[in-house]
Design an enzyme around this catalytic site. Structure first.
Site, PDB file in Angstrom:
ATOM      1  N   ALA A 268       0.857  -1.184   0.000  1.00 48.97           N
ATOM      2  CA  ALA A 268       0.000   0.000   0.000  1.00 48.97           C
ATOM      3  C   ALA A 268       0.889   1.228   0.000  1.00 48.97           C
ATOM      4  O   ALA A 268       2.102   1.148   0.200  1.00 48.97           O
ATOM      5  CB  ALA A 268      -0.926   0.009   1.211  1.00 48.97           C
ATOM      6  N   GLU A 270       0.975   5.513   1.237  1.00 44.75           N
ATOM      7  CA  GLU A 270       0.351   6.467   2.154  1.00 44.75           C
ATOM      8  C   GLU A 270       0.147   7.856   1.561  1.00 44.75           C
ATOM      9  O   GLU A 270       0.167   8.847   2.290  1.00 44.75           O
ATOM     10  CB  GLU A 270       1.202   6.591   3.426  1.00 44.75           C
ATOM     11  CG  GLU A 270       2.526   7.324   3.260  1.00 44.75           C
ATOM     12  CD  GLU A 270       3.719   6.444   2.969  1.00 44.75           C
ATOM     13  OE1 GLU A 270       4.863   6.868   3.199  1.00 44.75           O
ATOM     14  OE2 GLU A 270       3.490   5.303   2.521  1.00 44.75           O
ATOM     15  N   GLU A 304      -0.760   2.539   7.003  1.00 40.57           N
ATOM     16  CA  GLU A 304      -0.833   3.646   6.048  1.00 40.57           C
ATOM     17  C   GLU A 304      -1.549   4.855   6.640  1.00 40.57           C
ATOM     18  O   GLU A 304      -1.166   6.000   6.374  1.00 40.57           O
ATOM     19  CB  GLU A 304      -1.516   3.198   4.755  1.00 40.57           C
ATOM     20  CG  GLU A 304      -0.872   1.990   4.086  1.00 40.57           C
ATOM     21  CD  GLU A 304       0.619   2.128   3.843  1.00 40.57           C
ATOM     22  OE1 GLU A 304       1.110   3.264   3.676  1.00 40.57           O
ATOM     23  OE2 GLU A 304       1.315   1.102   3.824  1.00 40.57           O
ATOM     24  N   HIS A 307       0.831   6.763   8.851  1.00 42.31           N
ATOM     25  CA  HIS A 307       1.766   7.579   8.077  1.00 42.31           C
ATOM     26  C   HIS A 307       1.276   9.013   7.908  1.00 42.31           C
ATOM     27  O   HIS A 307       2.072   9.907   7.613  1.00 42.31           O
ATOM     28  CB  HIS A 307       1.961   6.966   6.686  1.00 42.31           C
ATOM     29  CG  HIS A 307       3.143   6.067   6.569  1.00 42.31           C
ATOM     30  ND1 HIS A 307       4.404   6.411   7.010  1.00 42.31           N
ATOM     31  CD2 HIS A 307       3.268   4.826   6.011  1.00 42.31           C
ATOM     32  CE1 HIS A 307       5.254   5.425   6.746  1.00 42.31           C
ATOM     33  NE2 HIS A 307       4.592   4.456   6.151  1.00 42.31           N
TER      34      HIS A 307
END
Length: 893
Positions: A268, A270, A304, A307
């Site tokens: 993923a 961020e 994420e 982040h």
């Protein structure tokens, strides 16, 4: 314009010591996209100013595979030149408006970096250096700008238009097109930029946070996947609430969006307010996702989101500081999952799982040719440094701050870090200083410069423990010594600051409350090792103890401790720290397995009777969670066993571990049957730790019973497993039953696999499991490679999809006995697939290249065969710099 480089030359090395601030700053960016699959037009208007602290020099903007159409300075045409992939402008005023018009071809972007098309949807991936594939820019993390973005596209084909920040305007255009304008209120580096455009459906949730602010949460997926997003949304809501409750960090945008795609090089990303995810970490339903998948979604969604502060609000000055955001955020997502686990036992299970990853992947990296500090000193390709050292070892370094300062002290340090650096691009040193300054007089503050060696020195420290008991004086003297082996470029190592949480366990009594150097009695003390060797004296020790050291795995080190089998058994049965109880059992099993590997033990029955009895006792204990029992009863992996050996014969390691599995299946047959019957039925599916732990133990038991049936010819348990593949109420149970048959090589495995595929032919993530299960199955009779080669030709296989490539090719190279063949055919297969993937996706290929970076550790004939294939890869005329860096380091080791 794309400029090919000399593929045979070694890529240039970037060094941390050469860092210099940019010669120019970019204050604002106004981007306009006319999205088209084959020719997307990008108009980039920037406000640029010279950095007065740097000597006058040309502006050098990064680009990659772009078609440049126009460059204007203050609205006028200007001269420029190309230097490789860089656009160079000279003779510029101190402040100016710069306009650049380019086009790119998203449809042909197979690297999945920059702007690309996946299943008729536009996505971007800009970290680390993908933004230069969208427009010319100062593509470095310390250049932070305010972005506004206008997207235009065909309204019917691309009805959803997303970018970072807040939607400020949208409308209909001529010719069936429409537009959306997004403005991000927060300055950010270009690596956090994102756009998405396509036909997507959204799950929406409006929330009110603890502080009273209102926000819209959205998860975008393809319309047919919307029913699989509930768990992801719940995980996102929990993440928002947890970060505010634990650290006071609030959601700072009107909306927060997650978008899922099946074509993604990583897990993923961020991007500020618009997180783009691999579908693997978004989509889940009880019918299609296992407990591991549900846990992974919770963890990655949390990672994420976290982040948003640790990486976005405060970002990295340069890519050498990558662990500043990644190690810190991994620690935060680990703490998030542990806090949600609630019970001490469930928290310990999470900690054990994290440490297993560290030991089986990061420790070998620290001992191999790719060894590098948590804060690297140099790189040729930054994508190769998104490693377990930067992430997982980086998280352990952050955890040591908390161990030394306590939760309250750590929270104070984090608060000061944000107070000082919000909106800035900073370094690991800045984080360390904030932690120290917020806790004056602490052990960390006293040893700060020495503690920072964790950032600058590579390798895994070795801590040796020797204890002596004085019965008359009721004293126990513990001597701890530390060393660290040489790593590439670092022959000499200075002592680290190593926190060792310690307790003393008296067999038959449990934990002893003892004092350290005359202090208050306690059952656990934090020892801080700062010298090459130190003594710690415990007093009021009323019985000869067994030391329980490194509780909770308080530092990322290898502990050398000469405990007898009886002492390890005592810790397994009585240690109050569940991590160390598990660790004692693993040490005992590993000792006996390694004895068989080296010829000192019984190859047919590697485990001694006392170890088997202890495992039976653990399995039958009513006071332990099922998940913890499953971990204790799981043998050390082949890869972890191999790391304990100087010369590795993977076939022999595999044979010994398989013999131990058969021994456990045979000796605990009645216990496994009890465990399955006791834990198989959990009612309706729930992904909570208790329920998932019961499924884990039932799955382990079923695998053992089917393995035993393969030897005895019994048909009952294979029949039960096959029935479970048909009528299981969730994917965890269905997959475990199918795996039991496949791993045992039972005749029912093939019909089970066929049925599995037929049931889920339209679900890409489940078919990934189908491929992976077969590629990771034991190599019975040398048929594994042929099975994988046949699967390469399966209609559902597509190596251009990273998930699918990982499910088959990576699973095979991670299957030691199948990959490491005496005829070297597994290595030939690796080379062929590596070169094929490198031609269209160097990032994925570079990950695959790591499969042989430890070739020198192999015994013959594996070593020579692996070396030969590495040389053939190195000689390939068009190797990417991603793969070349890894292969050259492996060969030079």
């Amino acid at each position: 314009m794309f400029h090919a480089r000399d593929a045979q030359a070694s890529p240039p090395v970037i060094r941390r010591e050469d860092y210099a601030p940019p010669a120019y700053w970019i204050d604002t960016v106004d981007l306009s996209f006319d999205l088209d699959p084959t020719k997307t037009r990008v108009l980039n208007r920037m406000r640029v100013r010279r950095n007065a602290e740097q000597p006058p020099q040309p502006l050098r903007l990064d680009g990659d595979e772009l078609n440049l159409a126009r460059v204007l300075v203050n609205g006028q045409g200007t001269s420029f030149k190309m230097d490789g992939d860089q656009l160079v402008l000279d003779g510029l005023p101190d402040e100016f408006d710069l306009e650049i018009f380019t086009t790119c071809n998203p449809e042909k972007n197979t690297k999945l970096m920059g702007l690309y098309l996946s299943q008729d949807t536009f996505f971007t991936q800009c970290e680390a250096e993908g933004f230069r594939r969208i427009t010319y820019f100062l593509d470095r993390p310390d250049v932070m700008a305010s972005f506004s973005v206008t997207l235009r596209a065909d309204r019917k084909r691309f009805p959803v238009l997303l970018s970072n920040g807040n939607l400020v305007e949208q409308g209909v255009l001529e010719d069936g097109r429409h537009f959306a304008k997004w403005v991000d209120p927060h300055r950010k580096p270009c690596y956090l930029f994102a756009i998405v455009a396509g036909c997507l459906a959204a799950r929406e949730q409006r929330i009110v946070t603890e502080s009273g602010s209102e926000h819209l949460l959205q998860i975008y997926v393809r319309p047919g996947d919307l029913d699989k997003t509930e768990h992801a949304m719940q995980s996102l809501m929990h993440s928002v609430a947890w970060d505010e409750a634990r650290f006071g960090l609030k959601l700072d945008l009107e909306r927060f969006m997650v978008v899922a795609t099946s074509d993604f090089n990583m897990g993923a990303m961020e991007n500020k307010g618009l997180n783009i995810f691999n579908t693997k970490y978004v989509l889940a339903s009880p019918a299609t996702a296992t407990d591991v998948d549900f846990d992974g979604i919770e963890s990655v969604i949390g990672h994420e989101y976290f982040h948003n502060w640790t990486g976005n609000r405060v970002t990295c000055r340069d890519w050498f500081q990558l662990s500043l955001k990644e190690g810190l955020t991994v620690f935060r997502d680990q703490e998030f999952s542990m806090d949600l686990a609630r019970t001490a036992s469930a928290r310990a299970v999470k900690r054990i799982e994290d440490v297993r990853v560290l030991r089986t992947v990061q420790f070998p990296e620290d001992a191999g040719p790719m060894a590098h500090p948590v804060r690297p000193d140099q790189y040729a390709e930054i994508n190769n440094f998104y490693t377990v050292t930067v992430y997982e070892k980086g998280a352990e370094v952050v955890r040591m701050y908390q161990t030394l300062l306590g939760r309250e002290g750590f929270a104070k340090g984090l608060a000061l870090y944000f107070e000082r650096h919000d909106g800035q691009a900073v370094t690991c040193d800045d984080f360390a200083q904030a932690m120290s300054d917020a806790n004056p007089g602490s052990t960390l503050a006293l040893h700060l410069d020495q503690f920072k060696r964790w950032y600058s020195q590579a390798g895994t420290p070795r801590v040796t423990a020797v204890g002596q008991y004085d019965a008359e004086g009721q004293r126990y003297t513990l001597t701890l010594s530390q060393t660290c082996p040489a790593t590439p470029g670092q022959a000499e190592k200075q002592p680290f600051v190593i926190p060792v949480i310690a307790g003393l366990v008296a067999p038959g009594q449990g934990d002893l409350a003892v004092s350290l150097h005359g202090g208050e009695p306690a059952t656990a003390h934090t020892l801080v090792l700062t010298e090459p060797s130190q003594q710690f004296v415990f007093e009021r020790v009323t019985a000869e103890p067994v030391p329980s050291l490194l509780r909770g795995f308080s530092a990322p080190v290898v502990l050398n401790q000469d405990l007898s089998d009886a002492e390890l058994l005592a810790l397994l049965a009585q240690d109050s720290d569940p991590f160390n109880a598990w660790e004692a059992g693993q040490r005992l099993l590993m000792r006996q397995l390694l004895a068989a590997v080296t010829g000192a033990g019984d190859l047919a029955a590697p485990l001694q009777a006392d170890a088997v009895a202890a495992l039976r006792s653990t399995l039958r204990r009513s006071d332990l969670d099922a998940a913890f029992k499953a971990l204790v009863l799981t043998l050390p992996t082949e890869s972890y066993l191999a790391e304990q050996l100087a010369d590795v014969d993977p076939q022999r390691v595999h044979a010994v571990r398989e013999a131990a599995r058969r021994q456990l299946a045979r000796d605990l047959a009645a216990d496994w049957a009890w465990a399955f019957d006791e834990h198989e039925d959990n009612g309706s599916y729930r992904p909570d730790p208790v329920s998932s732990g019961r499924r884990s133990l039932a799955g382990l038991a079923l695998g053992m019973l089917v393995e035993l049936a393969r030897e005895t010819g019994d048909s009952v348990w294979p029949g039960k497993a096959y029935q479970r593949t048909k009528d299981a109420g969730n994917m965890t149970d269905r997959y475990a039953a199918t795996a039991a048959l496949v791993n045992a090589g039972h005749a029912l495995a093939q019909p089970a696999l066929t049925r599995f595929h037929d049931l889920f032919a339209d679900d890409a993530l489940v078919i990934d499991k189908w491929f992976a299960l077969q590629a990771a199955a034991p190599d019975r009779g040398g048929d594994a490679l042929g099975r994988v080669e046949a699967l390469l030709r399966h209609p559902d296989f597509n190596a251009r999809n990273p998930n699918r490539a990982r499910s088959l090719i990576f699973s095979f190279t991670g299957n030691p006995a199948a990959f490491h063949r005496t005829d070297g055919a597994g290595y030939t297969f690796w080379r062929e697939q590596l070169l094929a993937i490198d031609a269209f996706n160097p990032q994925v290929a570079a990950r695959l290249a790591r499969a042989l970076d430890r070739w020198k550790k192999l015994a013959e004939p594996y070593r020579s065969a692996a070396h030969g294939e590495l040389q053939k890869v190195a000689a390939h005329p068009s190797l990417s710099k991603d793969v070349r860096e890894i292969v050259e380091k492996a060969l030079a080791a």
